[in-house]
Write a protein that holds these residues in place. Structure first.
Motif, PDB file in Angstrom:
ATOM      1  N   LYS A 163       0.444  -5.777  -4.499  1.00 51.53           N
ATOM      2  CA  LYS A 163      -0.635  -6.749  -4.658  1.00 51.53           C
ATOM      3  C   LYS A 163      -2.009  -6.087  -4.689  1.00 51.53           C
ATOM      4  O   LYS A 163      -3.027  -6.777  -4.568  1.00 51.53           O
ATOM      5  N   SER A 164      -2.046  -4.786  -4.855  1.00 54.55           N
ATOM      6  CA  SER A 164      -3.322  -4.074  -4.837  1.00 54.55           C
ATOM      7  C   SER A 164      -3.469  -3.212  -6.076  1.00 54.55           C
ATOM      8  O   SER A 164      -2.473  -2.813  -6.701  1.00 54.55           O
ATOM      9  N   PHE A 165      -4.717  -2.931  -6.418  1.00 58.75           N
ATOM     10  CA  PHE A 165      -5.016  -2.146  -7.619  1.00 58.75           C
ATOM     11  C   PHE A 165      -6.291  -1.356  -7.354  1.00 58.75           C
ATOM     12  O   PHE A 165      -7.324  -1.920  -6.990  1.00 58.75           O
ATOM     13  N   LEU A 166      -6.203  -0.040  -7.520  1.00 54.05           N
ATOM     14  CA  LEU A 166      -7.367   0.818  -7.371  1.00 54.05           C
ATOM     15  C   LEU A 166      -7.376   1.799  -8.529  1.00 54.05           C
ATOM     16  O   LEU A 166      -6.404   2.518  -8.759  1.00 54.05           O
ATOM     17  N   ARG A 182       9.205   4.393  -9.929  1.00 52.22           N
ATOM     18  CA  ARG A 182      10.644   4.247 -10.187  1.00 52.22           C
ATOM     19  C   ARG A 182      11.435   5.389  -9.539  1.00 52.22           C
ATOM     20  O   ARG A 182      11.301   5.612  -8.345  1.00 52.22           O
ATOM     21  N   VAL A 183      12.204   6.171 -10.331  1.00 50.71           N
ATOM     22  CA  VAL A 183      13.031   7.231  -9.741  1.00 50.71           C
ATOM     23  C   VAL A 183      12.216   8.472  -9.420  1.00 50.71           C
ATOM     24  O   VAL A 183      12.720   9.395  -8.775  1.00 50.71           O
ATOM     25  N   ILE A 184      10.968   8.509  -9.868  1.00 49.36           N
ATOM     26  CA  ILE A 184      10.140   9.702  -9.672  1.00 49.36           C
ATOM     27  C   ILE A 184       9.467   9.652  -8.299  1.00 49.36           C
ATOM     28  O   ILE A 184       8.705   8.734  -8.008  1.00 49.36           O
ATOM     29  N   THR A 196       5.187   1.709  -0.711  1.00 45.20           N
ATOM     30  CA  THR A 196       4.285   0.568  -0.818  1.00 45.20           C
ATOM     31  C   THR A 196       3.400   0.625  -2.062  1.00 45.20           C
ATOM     32  O   THR A 196       2.803  -0.382  -2.451  1.00 45.20           O
ATOM     33  N   SER A 197       3.305   1.803  -2.689  1.00 44.36           N
ATOM     34  CA  SER A 197       2.451   1.930  -3.873  1.00 44.36           C
ATOM     35  C   SER A 197       2.881   3.146  -4.684  1.00 44.36           C
ATOM     36  O   SER A 197       3.613   4.012  -4.196  1.00 44.36           O
ATOM     37  N   CYS A 198       2.410   3.187  -5.924  1.00 39.04           N
ATOM     38  CA  CYS A 198       2.604   4.371  -6.763  1.00 39.04           C
ATOM     39  C   CYS A 198       1.237   4.908  -7.173  1.00 39.04           C
ATOM     40  O   CYS A 198       0.229   4.192  -7.144  1.00 39.04           O
ATOM     41  N   LEU A 199       1.217   6.174  -7.556  1.00 37.65           N
ATOM     42  CA  LEU A 199      -0.036   6.835  -7.903  1.00 37.65           C
ATOM     43  C   LEU A 199       0.156   7.630  -9.200  1.00 37.65           C
ATOM     44  O   LEU A 199       1.142   8.351  -9.341  1.00 37.65           O
ATOM     45  N   VAL A 200      -0.783   7.489 -10.112  1.00 38.87           N
ATOM     46  CA  VAL A 200      -0.782   8.280 -11.347  1.00 38.87           C
ATOM     47  C   VAL A 200      -2.188   8.838 -11.544  1.00 38.87           C
ATOM     48  O   VAL A 200      -3.170   8.090 -11.507  1.00 38.87           O
ATOM     49  N   VAL A 201      -2.274  10.157 -11.759  1.00 37.27           N
ATOM     50  CA  VAL A 201      -3.562  10.821 -11.952  1.00 37.27           C
ATOM     51  C   VAL A 201      -3.453  11.725 -13.174  1.00 37.27           C
ATOM     52  O   VAL A 201      -2.446  12.419 -13.356  1.00 37.27           O
ATOM     53  N   GLU A 214       4.611  -7.470 -13.287  1.00 36.52           N
ATOM     54  CA  GLU A 214       4.313  -7.260 -11.877  1.00 36.52           C
ATOM     55  C   GLU A 214       4.510  -5.792 -11.498  1.00 36.52           C
ATOM     56  O   GLU A 214       5.295  -5.069 -12.107  1.00 36.52           O
ATOM     57  N   ALA A 215       3.795  -5.370 -10.448  1.00 38.21           N
ATOM     58  CA  ALA A 215       3.860  -3.969 -10.033  1.00 38.21           C
ATOM     59  C   ALA A 215       5.136  -3.645  -9.257  1.00 38.21           C
ATOM     60  O   ALA A 215       5.626  -2.513  -9.309  1.00 38.21           O
ATOM     61  N   GLY A 216       5.678  -4.616  -8.548  1.00 39.16           N
ATOM     62  CA  GLY A 216       6.805  -4.360  -7.667  1.00 39.16           C
ATOM     63  C   GLY A 216       7.959  -3.597  -8.273  1.00 39.16           C
ATOM     64  O   GLY A 216       8.433  -2.601  -7.700  1.00 39.16           O
ATOM     65  N   PRO A 217       8.450  -3.996  -9.461  1.00 37.56           N
ATOM     66  CA  PRO A 217       9.623  -3.325 -10.024  1.00 37.56           C
ATOM     67  C   PRO A 217       9.435  -1.838 -10.318  1.00 37.56           C
ATOM     68  O   PRO A 217      10.419  -1.092 -10.345  1.00 37.56           O
ATOM     69  N   PHE A 218       8.205  -1.374 -10.593  1.00 36.85           N
ATOM     70  CA  PHE A 218       8.066   0.039 -10.938  1.00 36.85           C
ATOM     71  C   PHE A 218       7.611   0.909  -9.766  1.00 36.85           C
ATOM     72  O   PHE A 218       7.425   2.115  -9.920  1.00 36.85           O
TER      73      PHE A 218
END
Length: 353
Positions: free
Chosen positions: A91-94, A12-14, A66-71, A56-60
């Motif tokens: 459309k991807s998930f890892l 999102r905004v982060i 193209t992707s977000c990452l959280v660790v 869905e992943a798109g809105p966040f």
């Protein structure tokens, strides 16, 4: 489970944010739209593999990315450290834990148990019975090692029986009844088994909140108990064939929440409903702690929603000193925030101040 460090990118905004929370209550304060809820969303994503705001992943995913990452760096109750991360594309998930790929969402649920209370959590009382079944199943998933497999076995059986019903093959549908009845006995026994403890924990919480009426939990297994499920399935076969689905069984179970003998959602004000939801969530969390399992991380989005100042103070008082790590978003700092060893973070424009 405790989060020692949280890293968020492109959610999102982060753009980038690193948070080192305390072991107790962590207040995330800031104006509307600053990114407070996005911090909770990131933690929820780690524990559930999805957002609590959108399916869905798109809105966040941050605009233009193209992707977000959280660790997260985590410690379990035995002080064993590990690293858990998720990268979500549209459309991807890892997902990885300790450098090993995670293939099933159930693995995430065990690695980072998460409970959340949002301004929409009154739906636990107001919506249909599915949410309340999920409530019970969440607790059982974390306290009974075998429950997930038992529930999956039942759901596979129901799916096969429903397929037979839709094809009009009553004889094939009946062939699943004995198996479903056997598995159902275990599901019902385990669901009933945790309700007494939840109700006891809930009574103590509501007393601390000075709640004026007694709260009772009334459970129905999903069919009339004067007959076995196998007989009930056979008795409903004609109707099930006409409808194309199985109309009795644990997937139709109902947990009624009664206050003063009346349905809570019809009797209570919205503020009272919110206090009751806090009680239900925290009573289930306490059950998990009492069973010596990993305490869930508790997320509370917008502490002030539907709660007056007195109840906000009581909630913070109740949460202080508990085993769960807590993350609370609030526009303003609660008045009693400095009375305890709490951590306070300010977020503005997606950045930690």
């Amino acid at each position: 489970m405790k989060i020692k460090q949280l890293q968020i990118e492109n959610l999102r905004v982060i753009q980038t944010l690193t948070l080192e929370p305390g072991n107790g209550i962590n207040f995330i304060c800031g104006p509307n739209g600053a990114g407070k809820t996005s911090v909770l969303e990131a933690i929820y994503l780690l524990g559930q593999g999805k957002s609590f705001r959108h399916a869905e992943a798109g809105p966040f995913i941050r605009n233009g990315e193209t992707s977000c990452l959280v660790v997260a760096e985590t410690d379990d109750r035995l002080a064993r450290s590990s690293r858990l991360g998720i990268q979500r594309g549209r459309k991807s998930f890892l997902a990885r834990h300790g450098g090993i790929d995670i293939r099933r969402r159930s693995e995430l649920l065990r690695l980072l148990p998460v409970q959340i209370i949002t301004p929409q959590s009154h739906e636990l009382l107001e919506r249909g019975p599915e949410l309340r079944r999920r409530y019970l199943d969440f607790g059982l998933f974390h306290v009974e090692q075998s429950y997930h497999q038992v529930l999956m076995s039942y759901q596979r059986g129901i799916k096969q029986r429903n397929a037979a019903l839709r094809s009009g093959n009553g004889r094939l549908a009946i062939s699943f009844d004995e198996q479903l009845a056997g598995v159902s006995e275990t599901i019902v026994r385990l669901r009933r088994g945790i309700l007494e403890t939840i109700e006891s924990n809930l009574a103590r919480f509501m007393q601390e909140m000075s709640f004026p009426n007694e709260v009772k939990l009334q459970f129905s297994p999903g069919w009339k108990e004067d007959v076995s499920l196998e007989k009930a399935l056979k008795g409903h076969l004609e109707r099930d064939l006409a409808q194309g689905y199985t109309s009795v069984g644990p997937h139709r179970a109902e947990l009624k929440i009664l206050v003063g003998g009346r349905r809570a959602e019809k009797y209570l004000s919205r503020g009272q409903q919110k206090v009751l939801v806090y009680g239900l969530v925290l009573s289930l969390s306490q059950l998990i702690v009492e069973k010596e399992k990993e305490p869930p991380v508790l997320l509370i989005d917008d502490l002030g929603a539907e709660l007056d100042t007195l109840n906000r103070t009581r909630i913070v008082d109740y949460l202080s000193g508990r085993e769960e790590q807590v993350f609370i978003t609030s526009v303003d700092q609660p008045a009693n925030i400095h009375d305890r060893d709490n951590a306070v973070f300010h977020v503005e424009h997606g950045c930690l101040q």
